[in-house]
Design an enzyme around this catalytic site. Structure first.
Site, PDB file in Angstrom:
ATOM      1  CE  LYS A  66      30.503  18.190 -14.752  1.00  0.00           C
ATOM      2  NZ  LYS A  66      31.906  18.359 -15.076  1.00  0.00           N
TER       3      LYS A  66
HETATM    4  C1  E4P Z   1      32.803  17.659 -18.402  1.00  0.00           C
HETATM    5  O1  E4P Z   1      31.825  17.854 -17.723  1.00  0.00           O
HETATM    6  C2  E4P Z   1      33.853  16.687 -18.059  1.00  0.00           C
HETATM    7  O2  E4P Z   1      34.323  16.892 -16.775  1.00  0.00           O
HETATM    8  C3  E4P Z   1      34.950  16.732 -19.063  1.00  0.00           C
HETATM    9  O3  E4P Z   1      34.403  16.803 -20.359  1.00  0.00           O
HETATM   10  C4  E4P Z   1      35.950  15.602 -18.932  1.00  0.00           C
HETATM   11  O4  E4P Z   1      36.858  15.656 -19.993  1.00  0.00           O
HETATM   12  P1  E4P Z   1      38.218  14.801 -20.013  1.00  0.00           P
HETATM   13  O5  E4P Z   1      37.844  13.353 -20.065  1.00  0.00           O
HETATM   14  O6  E4P Z   1      38.938  15.258 -21.224  1.00  0.00           O
HETATM   15  O7  E4P Z   1      38.938  15.131 -18.736  1.00  0.00           O
END
Ligand code: E4P
Length: 227
Positions: free
Chosen positions: A83
């Site tokens: 990522k």
């Molecule tokens: C996934 O890849 C993201 O990091 C995650 O869905 C973020 O979620 P949040 O906005 O609830 O922290």
């Protein structure tokens, strides 16, 4: 739409993947890893042993550092998807890593143009965050609809991963909008299977079944006609 868990908790992953058989991947981020209380590599390797498609996020911010960190993370396990952040350095590094065959997830996407840039570097996944848009009074689901429409129009193969899902409505709306993947906390996955009519229906079926198992009252033959 594939269902991913947004977690670094190994037990949650095991429940969703092995026990329930509905989860096909996991997304993590530095916040979730910190919550799990383990070092990044240990936790990601444990999750990769349970399921494919495990996004693990870099914490470097400069292009060369992201490339080095991305190569290191990718070498942990073949199930890892690296990522990278939606920044110039993240995109540049992601392009190099993608060219080396590493699957890239471009995270923190909040616009169609950002999603087009992710596709331009050959990202495997783009992650538009819908909950965080809702948080600032912008309808996040509209972004998913627009990214899906733009990708279809342009025959782009990058997968749209609907992220930052906070409730079951976000999940069903993402599926209706055409997202390839939705990633959610464990409690949202649990809430997807709940319906009061399911509970009431099962209770009635079981009660009726139990009645068939009760011993039948013995019939008296008094008063029966003589043969
Ligand atoms: C996934 O890849 C993201 O990091 C995650 O869905 C973020 O979620 P949040 O906005 O609830 O922290």
């Amino acid at each position: 739409m594939q269902l991913f868990l947004d977690t670094a908790d190994v037990e949650e992953v095991r429940t969703g993947v092995v026990d329930w058989g509905v989860v096909t991947g996991v997304t993590t981020n530095p916040t979730l890893i910190a919550r799990a209380g383990q070092d990044h590599e240990t936790q990601v390797k444990k999750i990769c042993a349970i399921v494919g498609n495990v996004s693990a996020e870099v914490v470097s911010t400069k292009k060369d550092d992201i490339i080095t960190e991305g190569r290191r993370i990718a070498a942990w396990h073949e199930n890892v998807i690296v990522k990278v952040p939606m920044t110039p350095d993240g995109l540049g590094a992601g392009k190099v890593l993608a060219g080396e065959g590493v699957r890239i997830n471009v995270t923190l996407c909040f616009s169609v143009n950002q999603a087009l840039l992710a596709a331009a570097i050959g990202a495997y996944i783009v992650s538009p965050f819908i909950g965080r848009l809702d948080d600032i009074n912008e309808p996040g689901i509209e972004l998913i609809k627009s990214v899906v429409a733009a990708y279809r129009q342009q025959s782009i193969k990058t997968k749209v991963l609907s992220a930052s899902l906070r409730n079951p409505i976000h999940v069903q709306d993402s599926a209706l909008a055409g997202a390839d993947i939705g990633t959610m906390p464990f409690k949202v996955l649990e809430s997807m299977m709940k319906h009061p009519l399911t509970d009431a229906g099962l209770e009635k079926f079981l009660a009726d079944y139990r009645k068939t198992q009760e011993p039948k009252p013995v019939q008296s033959d008094k008063g029966a006609p003589a043969r």
